[in-house]
Design a protein around this motif. Structure first.
Motif, mmCIF file in Angstrom:
data_model
loop_
_atom_site.group_PDB
_atom_site.id
_atom_site.type_symbol
_atom_site.label_atom_id
_atom_site.label_comp_id
_atom_site.label_asym_id
_atom_site.label_seq_id
_atom_site.Cartn_x
_atom_site.Cartn_y
_atom_site.Cartn_z
ATOM 1 N N GLU A 81 3.835 10.411 -9.266
ATOM 2 C CA GLU A 81 3.168 10.741 -10.530
ATOM 3 C C GLU A 81 2.483 12.099 -10.451
ATOM 4 O OE1 GLU A 81 0.555 7.476 -11.090
ATOM 5 O OE2 GLU A 81 2.069 6.183 -12.039
ATOM 6 N N GLN A 82 1.827 12.373 -9.325
ATOM 7 C CA GLN A 82 1.118 13.644 -9.185
ATOM 8 C C GLN A 82 2.090 14.818 -9.035
ATOM 9 O OE1 GLN A 82 -2.143 14.040 -9.727
ATOM 10 N NE2 GLN A 82 -2.045 11.858 -10.215
ATOM 11 N N CYS A 83 3.232 14.574 -8.393
ATOM 12 C CA CYS A 83 4.255 15.628 -8.315
ATOM 13 C C CYS A 83 4.763 15.978 -9.709
ATOM 14 C CB CYS A 83 5.413 15.172 -7.425
ATOM 15 S SG CYS A 83 5.046 15.218 -5.654
ATOM 16 N N GLN A 84 4.988 14.952 -10.526
ATOM 17 C CA GLN A 84 5.427 15.192 -11.896
ATOM 18 C C GLN A 84 4.351 15.931 -12.689
ATOM 19 O OE1 GLN A 84 6.491 11.384 -13.537
ATOM 20 N NE2 GLN A 84 8.305 11.151 -12.239
ATOM 21 N N GLU A 85 3.099 15.546 -12.466
ATOM 22 C CA GLU A 85 1.995 16.202 -13.162
ATOM 23 C C GLU A 85 1.885 17.664 -12.737
ATOM 24 O OE1 GLU A 85 -1.041 16.598 -15.836
ATOM 25 O OE2 GLU A 85 0.306 14.889 -15.542
ATOM 26 N N CYS A 93 0.835 -1.210 0.000
ATOM 27 C CA CYS A 93 0.000 0.000 0.000
ATOM 28 C C CYS A 93 0.865 1.253 0.000
ATOM 29 C CB CYS A 93 -0.932 -0.006 1.214
ATOM 30 S SG CYS A 93 -2.263 -1.226 1.121
ATOM 31 N N HIS A 94 1.914 1.240 0.820
ATOM 32 C CA HIS A 94 2.818 2.391 0.857
ATOM 33 C C HIS A 94 3.483 2.603 -0.503
ATOM 34 C CE1 HIS A 94 3.452 2.646 5.512
ATOM 35 N NE2 HIS A 94 2.206 2.843 5.136
ATOM 36 N N ASP A 95 3.872 1.494 -1.138
ATOM 37 C CA ASP A 95 4.503 1.603 -2.460
ATOM 38 C C ASP A 95 3.540 2.227 -3.471
ATOM 39 O OD1 ASP A 95 6.798 0.492 -1.468
ATOM 40 O OD2 ASP A 95 6.396 -1.528 -2.217
ATOM 41 N N LYS A 96 2.269 1.815 -3.401
ATOM 42 C CA LYS A 96 1.281 2.371 -4.326
ATOM 43 C C LYS A 96 1.066 3.862 -4.058
ATOM 44 C CE LYS A 96 -1.210 -1.970 -5.034
ATOM 45 N NZ LYS A 96 -2.476 -2.717 -4.829
ATOM 46 N N ILE A 97 1.037 4.231 -2.768
ATOM 47 C CA ILE A 97 0.873 5.646 -2.414
ATOM 48 C C ILE A 97 2.074 6.447 -2.904
ATOM 49 C CG2 ILE A 97 0.778 7.268 -0.480
ATOM 50 C CD1 ILE A 97 -0.867 5.203 1.042
ATOM 51 N N GLU A 98 3.275 5.909 -2.701
ATOM 52 C CA GLU A 98 4.480 6.598 -3.157
ATOM 53 C C GLU A 98 4.475 6.761 -4.673
ATOM 54 O OE1 GLU A 98 6.832 8.044 -1.514
ATOM 55 O OE2 GLU A 98 6.091 7.512 0.463
ATOM 56 N N LEU A 99 3.984 5.738 -5.380
ATOM 57 C CA LEU A 99 3.929 5.809 -6.838
ATOM 58 C C LEU A 99 2.958 6.898 -7.292
ATOM 59 C CD1 LEU A 99 4.692 4.681 -9.602
ATOM 60 C CD2 LEU A 99 2.858 2.996 -9.351
#
Length: 216
Positions: free
Chosen positions: A88-92, A78-84
């Motif tokens: 992605e949102q930071c890049q966006e 779950c943490h890995d998915k949140i980090e992903l």
């Protein structure tokens, strides 16, 4: 007239009915029956004490170790998915702002190129000056807008479905497909192949297209 004691070879007269064996017995044998019943209490007390000791020494952490490992792996996943999603949102977010700046940079590069050309040729007209001035003012206004713009981001709370984790118990003798290791090799079975693949004293593995079935 009183009945004789029901115990073999006892010549005494019965004095009571034993509730345990429902027989007429004399006082001495009634006491013996009572002693037999009372003698069974201590072993029962010992068994209860043994059960109590087993409860006290029961290692919950050891008993739940496997489930805790699964929970820990679930937490990591779950943490890995949140980090992903976070990355992605930071890049966006960066891309959202960069696109606006890139447009201004392109326009500025065009004006610099035009201005350098006029300086090199020394043939600027009044219309060129008016056009360059207007374009520079436009860029300044656009830059002011970008600097003064407040970026909003709507973030919904993370909802975790608690029903995705279910706690239950299973018999150690039962077979669960979820306990099998991942497949290390697959076998292609033709439609005309023999259904039975292998068996043991307890299980039968057979092919029932398109399924592979394990029967107890």
């Amino acid at each position: 007239m009183s009945q004789p004691c029901s115990v073999d070879e006892c010549k005494r007269s019965s004095r009571a009915v034993c509730h345990c064996c429902q027989q007429n017995v004399c006082i001495p044998h009634l006491n013996e029956h009572n002693d037999v019943l009372n003698s069974q209490l201590n072993p029962l007390a010992d068994e209860i004490n043994i059960l109590g000791d087993r409860l006290k020494t029961f290692n919950i952490e050891k008993h739940t170790c496997d489930c805790r490992q699964k929970l820990e792996q679930w937490r990591i996943d779950c943490h890995d998915k949140i980090e992903l999603v976070f990355a992605e949102q930071c890049q966006e977010l960066d891309r959202f702002v960069a696109e606006k700046l890139e447009k201004q940079e392109q326009e500025m590069a065009r004006l610099k190129l035009r201005l350098a050309e006029l300086i090199r040729e020394q043939e600027a007209t009044r219309q060129d000056i008016i056009s360059l001035t207007a374009n520079i003012h436009h860029l300044q206004n656009e830059m002011n807008k970008i600097e003064q713009t407040v970026i909003h981001m709507n973030i919904d709370p993370l909802v975790i479905n608690k029903n995705s984790i279910r706690i239950n118990e299973k018999n150690s003798n039962e077979f669960y497909l979820s306990t099998l290791s991942p497949a290390c090799k697959t076998i292609v079975r033709s439609n005309g192949s023999n259904r039975a693949i292998t068996s043991s004293d307890k299980y039968l593995l057979f092919h029932d297209a398109p399924n592979l079935c394990l029967v107890d």
